[in-house]
Structure formats: structure tokens, C-alpha cells
Design an enzyme around this catalytic site. Structure first.
Site, mmCIF file in Angstrom:
data_model
loop_
_atom_site.group_PDB
_atom_site.id
_atom_site.type_symbol
_atom_site.label_atom_id
_atom_site.label_comp_id
_atom_site.label_asym_id
_atom_site.label_seq_id
_atom_site.Cartn_x
_atom_site.Cartn_y
_atom_site.Cartn_z
ATOM 1 N N CYS A 380 1.364 -1.128 -0.292
ATOM 2 C CA CYS A 380 0.463 0.030 -0.466
ATOM 3 C C CYS A 380 0.868 1.224 0.176
ATOM 4 O O CYS A 380 1.275 2.003 -1.368
ATOM 5 C CB CYS A 380 -0.902 0.177 1.182
ATOM 6 S SG CYS A 380 -2.181 1.071 1.013
ATOM 7 N N HIS A 509 -3.753 -4.447 0.011
ATOM 8 C CA HIS A 509 -3.101 -5.605 1.537
ATOM 9 C C HIS A 509 -3.177 -6.787 1.558
ATOM 10 O O HIS A 509 -4.080 -7.635 2.199
ATOM 11 C CB HIS A 509 -3.624 -4.916 2.543
ATOM 12 C CG HIS A 509 -3.492 -3.401 3.459
ATOM 13 N ND1 HIS A 509 -2.494 -3.451 3.600
ATOM 14 C CD2 HIS A 509 -4.439 -2.175 2.206
ATOM 15 C CE1 HIS A 509 -2.777 -2.319 3.834
ATOM 16 N NE2 HIS A 509 -3.712 -1.269 2.998
ATOM 17 N N GLU A 511 -1.680 -9.291 3.520
ATOM 18 C CA GLU A 511 -1.698 -9.943 4.340
ATOM 19 C C GLU A 511 -3.209 -10.147 5.270
ATOM 20 O O GLU A 511 -3.568 -11.053 5.636
ATOM 21 C CB GLU A 511 -0.934 -9.240 5.512
ATOM 22 C CG GLU A 511 -1.689 -7.575 5.778
ATOM 23 C CD GLU A 511 -1.555 -6.619 5.343
ATOM 24 O OE1 GLU A 511 -1.431 -5.120 5.065
ATOM 25 O OE2 GLU A 511 -1.003 -6.338 4.036
#
Length: 534
Positions: A380, A509, A511
Site C-alpha cells: 500500500c 493488502h 496480509e
């Protein structure tokens, strides 16, 4: 079969592990063949955590449908196959906002609006909404029993247990049994008082999950059960674990899942936890160790990067490696300090963030990774800063910057990162970013394609600014490839340096989609590249 409701409350202290308990129980029930979902009630008055400081609240977890939620929803998704959405995360602010808007519209026909029944009825309605499509819903109540803020939620639970029937609901109370070193013993009194608080408002827990540093023996379980009106076998010892992924196995050893399944009249099924057992085995005895430097500005509270931390752990497990994460305050990174801070790491990661504080330190870290050929991963804001660094130091655009850094003036210049058209003029900060899952087309032959082994992916976003396409040709001419594009909007989502051992920046993102039993491929390959550098 009627839906089953499992309510999870916490006592004695905050951050006791209610979220992990709910997630672990969800994993165990799934392992027995049941379809579960989990929701979280947060007692704060904010509508959602999207505008809260990560240093106060921890990370903001983004769901597929673009909800900005509590980090516990990350645990729920990582531990189960359930896909969370905005109905799974509810705050007091949302509840009051809904009720007050109805009052303004005249929906209550002039009636007096009160906590009971209007607020409690809305709380119950949210639970029923989130439960749709699932066999079992676990409901975590944030905060600590005894807090003023939590009382409406506990009252709603009391009413719901009557509405759905005691045979269809279970109350699990997570509490703390402290060890007093001077006395050399565990003390049950805080747990007794916590249960007393619950009973005063009409709630009797069916199960107690007792967190402790030391082993809770059968004698202490019997004592706690006696004073709290809970069967001794329903007093569950939850001693501190080495890894959070041991918790489901630890609760199973205490037979919590078996007892709850029997209590609710559910099929026990055949529990399959082999994946979790293998995971814990690798975590406890990895073949390798790798050091990853995470350069950010919220490093004082590790939960600010909770999903990122766990995704790196997952990437390590996939490579049979322990990931040693070294958090580096970006404000301390300069040309003079960068080598001493990052010289011993095997990979460098710059995560998401906002604002100007610590920006130059992150850019310095990115330059170090590029020039020293250290594996680099930008997420990001980290991807945006990698573009700015490349523009300044490779393309020769010395004043390359982001419009985010100059939002309060009308400066013109080389905005390599610019605001998206629909973000210009936006006044309200909450819930107005580009949020949720969006498609991305991946260029064949790129490193991104090698990682994903797919030409099209869906990833979750949370940002207002994007790569400025007028610089794309110049970047590619100088060696930075735009390997991922959102074709609907012609937005650059992935950049990479093909001639670097591993240099990848992503606007999304990843994750948020990594799981311990299904690690995200970007983290798997980043850790793999870092091991090679080692």
C-alpha cells in the site's frame, strides 16, 4: 435444526484473549463439520475503527465487502473458512446511529426511545443478521464485564438466551487467574468476582475459560466451579501458549469443543486437526531462521501490524523457517543510520500507513533495499513510496512526491502518486477510501505471475491515492514494471524490478487474505527470497 448461539464475554482485565478463544472454538467446530460464523461487538462510540489511531486500537482489518473492522475479525478469518463482512463487526456507535436515525424519521411514532427495548432490540437484530446462512454463530462481546459501555450488549444476550432457549445457546466467559509469586499460588478470587458481576445482571456462564501463566489443577478447577456455579469439567484451563496457533489444540485437550457440542445437542463428527498439528510442529522446530525488517511508524504497538505479522509467520511456515521480525521506527532511519538498523536483516518490508511522519525514513530504507539488492516488499503506502524513491533516484525526478503530502496547499509538481478522481473534494474521512476487494490483471512473465500462477486475482484495498499513470512509460523505460493493473479503472496495482532479486510493491493488502493453513503466496515468495539472500 435450530441455529446455535455461543456468546463469549471477558472478565478481570481487557485483552484477555476473547477473540482468540472465539476463533479457536470456531476452528474446532469447523473441524467437526459444522458451518460457523463469528461476530464482534465493540463498545466504543466510534462508528468503526477506520478513523482511529492504530496506536490506540491496533490495525484496521478490511473485509471483502470493504468494511473497516476490529482486528479480531482477522483472527476469525485466519482460524476458520468463514468469510467476514460488515455485519460481523458492530460498534455501539453503529447501533446508536441506526436507532437515532429511525427516531428522526419518526419510525417510533412518538415513543420514548430508550436503551431497553430500542438499543437492545437493535443489538439482537444485528446478531440474527450476522447469523444468516450459518449453523453456529459465535458472538464476542468486546470490553470487560463490569464496564458501563458493555451493559446494553450483556442485557441483549440475557434476553436472547430466553428467546432462543437455553438448549440453543451457550455462554463462555473468558477470565484471568493470576499467579502471585510471593504466595507461590494461583488466585481464583478475581474470577469469582467477575462471574458475580455477570450473575447480578442475570447471566450465568456455562463455561469458564481461565487464562493463566501456570497450570490450573483439578483442585483449583473444582474450587472455581463451586464458587461460580459451573461444573468442574466446564472450567477450562488455558495456560499461556508459545504460539497463538496452539490455542485450538490446547482447548481441545481440555475438551471444550466436545463439551459444547454435547451441550448444544450437535453432531460431534470426527475432528480433523492434522493441519494445525503440523503447523505447530513446524513453528516449534523450524529448519531455518530469517530476519525481516519492518520499517513503519506505528511500531510502538505491534498490534498495529497484526495481520502483517501473522502473514510473515505463515510465509515462514511454508518455508520451514522461523521469521524473526525486527520492527524499525521509520523516523530513526537516515542515510547515516540505515545500515546499522537494516544491515543485518535478510529482507525489508515497508507496510501501509498514512501521513508525512517518517516518510523520508521509509524512502531511505527502500533505497537501501534497492541498491544493496536486499529483498523488498512494499504494501500500500510502501508501494507508493517505492515509486517515489525510484522516480527520485533512478528516473531523475528529484521533486517526486505524493499529493497526500501536500493536501493543504495547491502546490503543483511531480505527483508520482496522486489522488483518485472520486477522492478529490471528499470531506468525511470515515468509510470513504477505496475499500474492499477489487480485481487485478497480472502480466504474463512477470514475477507477480510466477507468485500467483494466475492472470487475474482479487485483493483487498484501503487507500485514497494511486500511482500516476502519466509516469508509467518513464518508469518502465528505466526498469520498473507495472505488472498488475485494475483494468476497469486502469490503476497500477503491482510494481516490480525484474533485475532485482526480489523487489515487489503492491497497492493492496495481501496480509488480510493470508491464513496459517493457506499462506498468501506473496509472503511465501518474499520469505523464500529472503532466505536465499541469507
Amino acid at each position: 435444526m435450530k441455529q446455535k448461539f455461543i456468546f463469549v464475554t471477558g472478565g478481570v482485565v481487557s485483552s484477555i484473549g476473547k477473540g482468540l478463544t472465539a476463533a479457536s472454538l470456531g476452528a474446532l467446530l469447523e473441524g467437526r463439520g459444522h458451518k460457523v460464523t463469528i461476530m464482534k461487538f465493540d463498545p466504543y462510540l466510534n462508528v468503526d475503527p477506520g478513523t482511529m489511531s492504530p496506536l490506540q486500537h491496533g490495525e484496521v482489518y478490511v473485509t471483502e465487502d470493504g468494511a473497516e473492522t476490529d482486528l479480531d475479525l482477522g483472527h476469525y478469518e485466519r482460524f476458520t473458512s468463514a468469510l467476514m463482512n460488515r455485519s460481523n463487526s458492530v460498534s455501539t456507535g453503529q447501533i446508536y446511529d441506526t436507532v437515532l436515525n429511525r427516531e428522526r424519521r419518526g419510525d417510533y411514532l412518538g415513543g420514548t426511545v430508550q436503551v431497553i427495548p430500542h438499543i437492545t432490540e437493535e443489538i439482537k437484530a444485528r446478531i440474527y443478521e450476522a447469523a444468516q446462512g450459518s449453523e453456529i454463530i459465535l458472538v464476542e462481546i468486546g470490553g470487560t464485564v463490569g464496564d458501563i459501555e458493555s451493559q446494553p450488549f450483556l442485557e441483549a444476550i440475557r434476553q436472547m438466551r430466553i428467546d432462543v432457549g437455553q438448549e440453543n445457546s451457550v455462554l463462555v466467559h473468558v477470565t484471568y487467574v493470576p499467579y502471585i509469586a510471593a504466595a507461590g499460588e494461583l488466585k481464583s478470587k478475581p474470577t469469582q468476582h467477575s462471574v458475580k458481576e455477570l450473575r447480578e445482571i442475570g447471566l450465568q456462564p456455562d463455561f469458564l475459560v481461565c487464562r493463566s501463566e501456570k497450570v490450573i489443577d483439578d483442585n483449583l478447577k473444582a474450587k472455581i466451579g463451586l464458587f461460580c456455579s459451573v461444573k468442574p469439567e466446564n472450567v477450562i484451563a488455558a495456560q499461556d501458549s508459545r504460539f497463538i496457533y496452539e490455542v485450538p489444540l490446547a482447548l481441545h485437550r481440555e475438551k471444550l469443543d466436545e463439551l459444547i457440542v454435547a451441550r448444544l445437542g450437535l453432531s460431534a463428527g470426527k475432528l480433523n486437526m492434522k493441519g494445525w498439528q503440523n503447523l505447530v510442529k513446524i513453528l516449534g522446530n523450524p529448519s531455518h531462521t530469517v530476519k525481516i525488517g519492518v520499517v513503519g511508524k506505528y511500531v510502538d504497538l505491534k498490534e498495529s501490524y497484526k495481520s502483517l505479522h501473522e502473514a510473515l509467520v505463515h510465509g515462514g511456515v511454508a518455508n520451514n523457517a522461523r521469521v524473526e521480525i525486527i520492527y524499525v521506527d521509520s523516523e530513526k532511519v537516515t542515510d547515516k543510520t540505515v545500515h546499522s538498523l537494516l544491515g543485518k536483516v535478510d529482507g525489508i518490508l515497508v507496510p501501509g500507513g498514512f501521513g508525512t511522519r517518517g516518510v523520508e525514513g521509509k524512502i531511505t530504507a527502500i533505497k537501501y533495499a534497492r541498491e544493496k539488492r536486499v529483498p523488498f516488499f512494499g504494501i500500500c503506502f510502501g508501494m507508493q513510496l517505492s515509486a517515489i524513491e525510484f522516480a527520485r533516484n533512478v528516473c531523475g525526478i528529484k521533486d517526486a512526491t505524493s499529493r497526500e503530502f501536500h493536501a493543504e496547499n495547491k502546490r503543483t509538481g511531480n505527483f508520482v502518486i496522486d489522488s483518485m478522481a472520486e477522492q478529490r473534494g471528499v470531506i468525511n474521512k470515515g468509510g470513504t477510501m477505496r475499500l474492499g476487494a477489487f480485481p487485478c490483471a497480472i502480466a504474463s512473465g512477470s514475477r507477480a505471475y510466477q507468485v500467483y500462477k494466475a492472470s487475474s486475482i482479487m485483493e483487498r484495498h484501503r487507500h485514497r491515492f494511486e500511482f500516476n499513470n502519466k509516469y508509467k512509460d518513464l518508469f518502465e523505460k528505466n526498469g520498473m514494471m507495472a505488472s498488475g493493473i485494475c483494468k476497469e479503472r486502469d490503476l497500477v496495482e503491482i510494481v516490480e524490478l525484474p533485475d532485482h532479486p526480489w523487489f515487489v510493491g503492491v497497492q493492496f493488502h495481501p496480509e488480510f487474505k493470508s491464513k496459517p493453513l493457506a499462506p498468501h503466496p506473496l509472503f511465501v515468495h518474499f520469505v523464500k527470497a529472503s532466505l536465499k539472500k541469507k
